[in-house]
Write an enzyme that holds these catalytic residues in place. Structure first.
Site, mmCIF file in Angstrom:
data_model
loop_
_atom_site.group_PDB
_atom_site.id
_atom_site.type_symbol
_atom_site.label_atom_id
_atom_site.label_comp_id
_atom_site.label_asym_id
_atom_site.label_seq_id
_atom_site.Cartn_x
_atom_site.Cartn_y
_atom_site.Cartn_z
ATOM 1 N N TRP A 21 39.657 35.035 45.157
ATOM 2 C CA TRP A 21 39.667 36.192 44.256
ATOM 3 C C TRP A 21 38.342 36.945 44.358
ATOM 4 C CZ3 TRP A 21 40.245 35.645 38.176
ATOM 5 C CH2 TRP A 21 40.356 36.926 37.602
ATOM 6 N N TYR A 56 44.196 40.864 45.033
ATOM 7 C CA TYR A 56 42.751 40.645 45.075
ATOM 8 C C TYR A 56 42.121 41.706 45.979
ATOM 9 C CZ TYR A 56 43.626 35.982 43.078
ATOM 10 O OH TYR A 56 44.007 34.924 42.273
ATOM 11 N N HIS A 122 53.077 35.020 40.977
ATOM 12 C CA HIS A 122 51.751 35.225 40.392
ATOM 13 C C HIS A 122 51.854 35.439 38.885
ATOM 14 C CE1 HIS A 122 47.510 37.110 41.206
ATOM 15 N NE2 HIS A 122 47.483 36.121 40.334
ATOM 16 N N SER A 153 52.201 30.101 40.306
ATOM 17 C CA SER A 153 50.928 30.113 39.582
ATOM 18 C C SER A 153 51.272 30.497 38.153
ATOM 19 C CB SER A 153 49.966 31.126 40.196
ATOM 20 O OG SER A 153 48.726 31.133 39.517
#
Length: 330
Positions: A21, A56, A122, A153
């Protein structure tokens, strides 16, 4: 360095891996040349697994990883990326076949690869796990060769418990650190039982567990520790482990933890070694922007196991300072 099985994928990954990230952005100033040095240092120090996401730096992180792989053609570097946060609004309907396919194609281009090693949803809305339609879409993308494997995640432990009931979910990425200890109670044993890999994200609590932050620390305007302290732009748990508005308690806990750190090591290494003491953890994914940070993180793998008294002290400090503030929220 130990290399542990990532779910049922057949991949064995370094117990301390690389969270990408920070090299994408949202952590203050970042320089691509310095980021590439950090990535090369990670591989040269024994790391082989990198976690990133399509958001990111709007693909910047993925493209840097592609450069790394291209310059090290003989080495197997396993890359996980994520999809879903590009949606303008987080709704279950957004996790459609068309949207996921488009996100994945973009990541394939950024990563300069034909197949993604591990694709993770995500942090989607909880309803995505309850309906289950998205997992059929991911199964189809595996069959067509776009994905090798997939996982999730999550923000909340309850979401992870829902996800691992789907048979082809290979991994769960969850915030787990000295300031977020709840996953050890139920999630880690359940994942171990089902042979699902667990990636410990935010392992250093956004820098709190480095011991370098103080009440006087000022973050850059483009650092999420400045603009998301109360969850203004995304879940508050992502920033400083949800303690952004409770810095007095966090720093008091840090001070007590410092007294447990063995001579010759530092708090960040101690915190990473603590994570590795838990059965069911595949790896931690600390972020780094510089090569020296990478080497410091990976050195934690060589620390002696923590003693029973150290582990108990860590739990006592958590129970006293941190548990009332975060334990039931996520």
């Amino acid at each position: 360095m130990r290399y542990l099985p990532l779910g049922r994928t057949g991949f064995n990954v370094s117990e301390i891996s690389f969270g990408a990230w920070a090299i994408g952005g949202a952590w203050g100033t970042v320089d691509d040349a310095v980021s590439l040095e950090a990535l090369h240092s990670f591989v040269e120090s024994g790391g082989n697994f990198i976690d990133t996401a399509d958001v990111y730096g709007d693909g910047r992180s993925e493209r840097l990883i592609a450069q790394l792989r291209k310059s090290r053609p003989g080495e197997r570097i396993i890359v996980a990326t994520k999809a879903g946060r590009r949606l303008p609004q987080q709704t279950p309907e957004g996790y459609s076949r068309a949207n996921l396919s488009a996100f994945i194609e973009r990541s394939l281009t950024n990563l300069q690869t034909d197949a993604i090693d591990l694709l993770q949803l995500h942090c989607p809305p909880t309803a995505v796990y309850q309906t289950g339609e998205v997992f059929g879409i991911l199964d189809d993308l595996v069959k067509t060769g776009k994905l090798r494997f997939y996982g999730v995640s999550v923000e909340k432990i309850d979401e992870a418990l829902l996800a691992i009931d789907y048979p082809n979910v290979q991994s769960v990425q969850v915030i787990f650190n000295l300031f977020r200890q709840r996953p050890a109670e139920v999630l880690l044993p359940r994942c171990a039982q089902k042979k699902v890999g667990v990636l410990a994200r935010v392992p250093l609590a956004s820098g709190l567990l480095t011991g370098r932050l103080t009440k006087a620390t000022i973050f850059a305007p483009d650092d999420h520790r400045q603009f998301n302290r109360s969850g203004e732009q995304f879940d508050a748990g992502e920033t400083l482990s949800g303690l952004g508005t409770h810095m007095d308690a966090a720093l008091a806990a840090v001070q007590e933890l410092q007294a447990l750190v063995p001579a010759g090591s530092n708090l960040a290494q101690f915190a990473l070694r603590w994570i590795g003491m838990h059965p069911g953890i595949t790896c931690s994914i600390p972020g780094a922007k510089r090569a020296d940070q990478v080497r410091d993180n990976l050195a934690a793998a060589s620390l002696a196991p923590l003693s029973e008294s150290q582990m108990q002290a860590c739990r006592t400090i958590y129970d006293r300072h941190i548990k009332p503030l975060v334990h039931e929220r996520w």
